[in-house]
Design a protein around this motif. Sequence first.
Motif, PDB file in Angstrom:
ATOM      1  N   MET A   1       1.025  11.565  15.529  1.00  0.00           N
ATOM      2  CA  MET A   1       1.624  10.375  14.959  1.00  0.00           C
ATOM      3  C   MET A   1       0.528   9.344  14.680  1.00  0.00           C
ATOM      4  N   MET A   2       0.697   8.615  13.611  1.00  0.00           N
ATOM      5  CA  MET A   2      -0.289   7.643  13.166  1.00  0.00           C
ATOM      6  C   MET A   2      -0.083   6.307  13.892  1.00  0.00           C
ATOM      7  N   ASN A   3      -1.191   5.686  14.317  1.00  0.00           N
ATOM      8  CA  ASN A   3      -1.056   4.384  14.957  1.00  0.00           C
ATOM      9  C   ASN A   3      -1.115   3.279  13.895  1.00  0.00           C
ATOM     10  N   ASP A   4      -0.834   2.057  14.324  1.00  0.00           N
ATOM     11  CA  ASP A   4      -0.781   0.926  13.385  1.00  0.00           C
ATOM     12  C   ASP A   4      -2.111   0.681  12.692  1.00  0.00           C
ATOM     13  N   LYS A   9      -5.175   0.785   7.629  1.00  0.00           N
ATOM     14  CA  LYS A   9      -6.328   1.226   6.836  1.00  0.00           C
ATOM     15  C   LYS A   9      -5.864   1.943   5.565  1.00  0.00           C
ATOM     16  N   ILE A  10      -4.859   2.794   5.702  1.00  0.00           N
ATOM     17  CA  ILE A  10      -4.309   3.501   4.540  1.00  0.00           C
ATOM     18  C   ILE A  10      -3.725   2.507   3.543  1.00  0.00           C
ATOM     19  N   ILE A  11      -2.976   1.545   4.033  1.00  0.00           N
ATOM     20  CA  ILE A  11      -2.377   0.539   3.154  1.00  0.00           C
ATOM     21  C   ILE A  11      -3.463  -0.270   2.462  1.00  0.00           C
ATOM     22  N   ASP A  12      -4.461  -0.713   3.202  1.00  0.00           N
ATOM     23  CA  ASP A  12      -5.550  -1.500   2.609  1.00  0.00           C
ATOM     24  C   ASP A  12      -6.273  -0.728   1.519  1.00  0.00           C
ATOM     25  N   GLN A  13      -6.585   0.538   1.768  1.00  0.00           N
ATOM     26  CA  GLN A  13      -7.297   1.354   0.782  1.00  0.00           C
ATOM     27  C   GLN A  13      -6.426   1.608  -0.447  1.00  0.00           C
ATOM     28  N   GLN A  42      -2.981  11.690  -4.576  1.00  0.00           N
ATOM     29  CA  GLN A  42      -4.174  12.520  -4.740  1.00  0.00           C
ATOM     30  C   GLN A  42      -5.334  11.702  -5.295  1.00  0.00           C
ATOM     31  N   ALA A  43      -5.062  10.846  -6.271  1.00  0.00           N
ATOM     32  CA  ALA A  43      -6.117  10.011  -6.848  1.00  0.00           C
ATOM     33  C   ALA A  43      -6.691   9.055  -5.806  1.00  0.00           C
ATOM     34  N   ILE A  44      -5.836   8.479  -4.988  1.00  0.00           N
ATOM     35  CA  ILE A  44      -6.293   7.570  -3.933  1.00  0.00           C
ATOM     36  C   ILE A  44      -7.121   8.347  -2.914  1.00  0.00           C
ATOM     37  N   TYR A  45      -6.680   9.541  -2.584  1.00  0.00           N
ATOM     38  CA  TYR A  45      -7.449  10.384  -1.659  1.00  0.00           C
ATOM     39  C   TYR A  45      -8.816  10.736  -2.245  1.00  0.00           C
ATOM     40  N   ASP A  46      -8.852  11.088  -3.529  1.00  0.00           N
ATOM     41  CA  ASP A  46     -10.111  11.443  -4.186  1.00  0.00           C
ATOM     42  C   ASP A  46     -11.114  10.286  -4.153  1.00  0.00           C
ATOM     43  N   LEU A  47     -10.596   9.058  -4.276  1.00  0.00           N
ATOM     44  CA  LEU A  47     -11.470   7.885  -4.311  1.00  0.00           C
ATOM     45  C   LEU A  47     -11.863   7.370  -2.935  1.00  0.00           C
ATOM     46  N   THR A  48     -10.983   7.540  -1.955  1.00  0.00           N
ATOM     47  CA  THR A  48     -11.202   6.905  -0.655  1.00  0.00           C
ATOM     48  C   THR A  48     -11.317   7.874   0.513  1.00  0.00           C
ATOM     49  N   GLY A  49     -10.833   9.091   0.329  1.00  0.00           N
ATOM     50  CA  GLY A  49     -10.787  10.032   1.446  1.00  0.00           C
ATOM     51  C   GLY A  49      -9.582   9.812   2.346  1.00  0.00           C
ATOM     52  N   ILE A  50      -8.703   8.890   1.948  1.00  0.00           N
ATOM     53  CA  ILE A  50      -7.504   8.566   2.720  1.00  0.00           C
ATOM     54  C   ILE A  50      -6.286   8.797   1.833  1.00  0.00           C
ATOM     55  N   ALA A  51      -5.330   9.561   2.322  1.00  0.00           N
ATOM     56  CA  ALA A  51      -4.129   9.863   1.536  1.00  0.00           C
ATOM     57  C   ALA A  51      -2.915   9.133   2.096  1.00  0.00           C
ATOM     58  N   GLY A  53       0.968   8.473   2.670  1.00  0.00           N
ATOM     59  CA  GLY A  53       2.186   9.280   2.654  1.00  0.00           C
ATOM     60  C   GLY A  53       3.126   8.772   1.575  1.00  0.00           C
ATOM     61  N   THR A  54       4.090   9.576   1.214  1.00  0.00           N
ATOM     62  CA  THR A  54       5.029   9.224   0.148  1.00  0.00           C
ATOM     63  C   THR A  54       5.778   7.936   0.453  1.00  0.00           C
ATOM     64  N   GLU A  55       6.264   7.802   1.675  1.00  0.00           N
ATOM     65  CA  GLU A  55       7.026   6.603   2.057  1.00  0.00           C
ATOM     66  C   GLU A  55       6.140   5.354   1.997  1.00  0.00           C
ATOM     67  N   THR A  56       4.925   5.458   2.483  1.00  0.00           N
ATOM     68  CA  THR A  56       3.984   4.329   2.462  1.00  0.00           C
ATOM     69  C   THR A  56       3.640   3.959   1.029  1.00  0.00           C
ATOM     70  N   LEU A  57       3.357   4.942   0.203  1.00  0.00           N
ATOM     71  CA  LEU A  57       3.023   4.690  -1.194  1.00  0.00           C
ATOM     72  C   LEU A  57       4.184   4.033  -1.918  1.00  0.00           C
ATOM     73  N   TYR A  58       5.387   4.538  -1.719  1.00  0.00           N
ATOM     74  CA  TYR A  58       6.565   3.974  -2.365  1.00  0.00           C
ATOM     75  C   TYR A  58       6.751   2.502  -1.988  1.00  0.00           C
ATOM     76  N   ARG A  59       6.605   2.210  -0.708  1.00  0.00           N
ATOM     77  CA  ARG A  59       6.776   0.833  -0.223  1.00  0.00           C
ATOM     78  C   ARG A  59       5.740  -0.107  -0.850  1.00  0.00           C
ATOM     79  N   ILE A  60       4.483   0.346  -0.893  1.00  0.00           N
ATOM     80  CA  ILE A  60       3.408  -0.464  -1.475  1.00  0.00           C
ATOM     81  C   ILE A  60       3.661  -0.693  -2.961  1.00  0.00           C
TER      82      ILE A  60
END
Length: 88
Positions: A1-4, A9-13, A42-51, A53-60
Amino acid sequence: MMNDQELDKIIDQTVAVLSETFVPAQSLDECAKRYTSTELAQAIYDLTGIAPGTETLYRIMQEYGYRYVVDETSASLKYVWLLKYKNH
């Protein structure tokens, strides 16, 4: 499970990549680029190395005013985010 801290970090990137590259498009016109959530992650992962999740991406994406619509130009039912490249 991912911590806050990891989630932050994922949200910031994700926000950094989006804000440096795109602005929201308002309609499916010739300027709008159509990206599925998977393609964006995938594009965000390619640029940052951080992917994100679908729910996080949708919310952002919703929070920053991006539109999620049915791509009527697709032969299959496909939802896409409408984006425009900055400086175009």
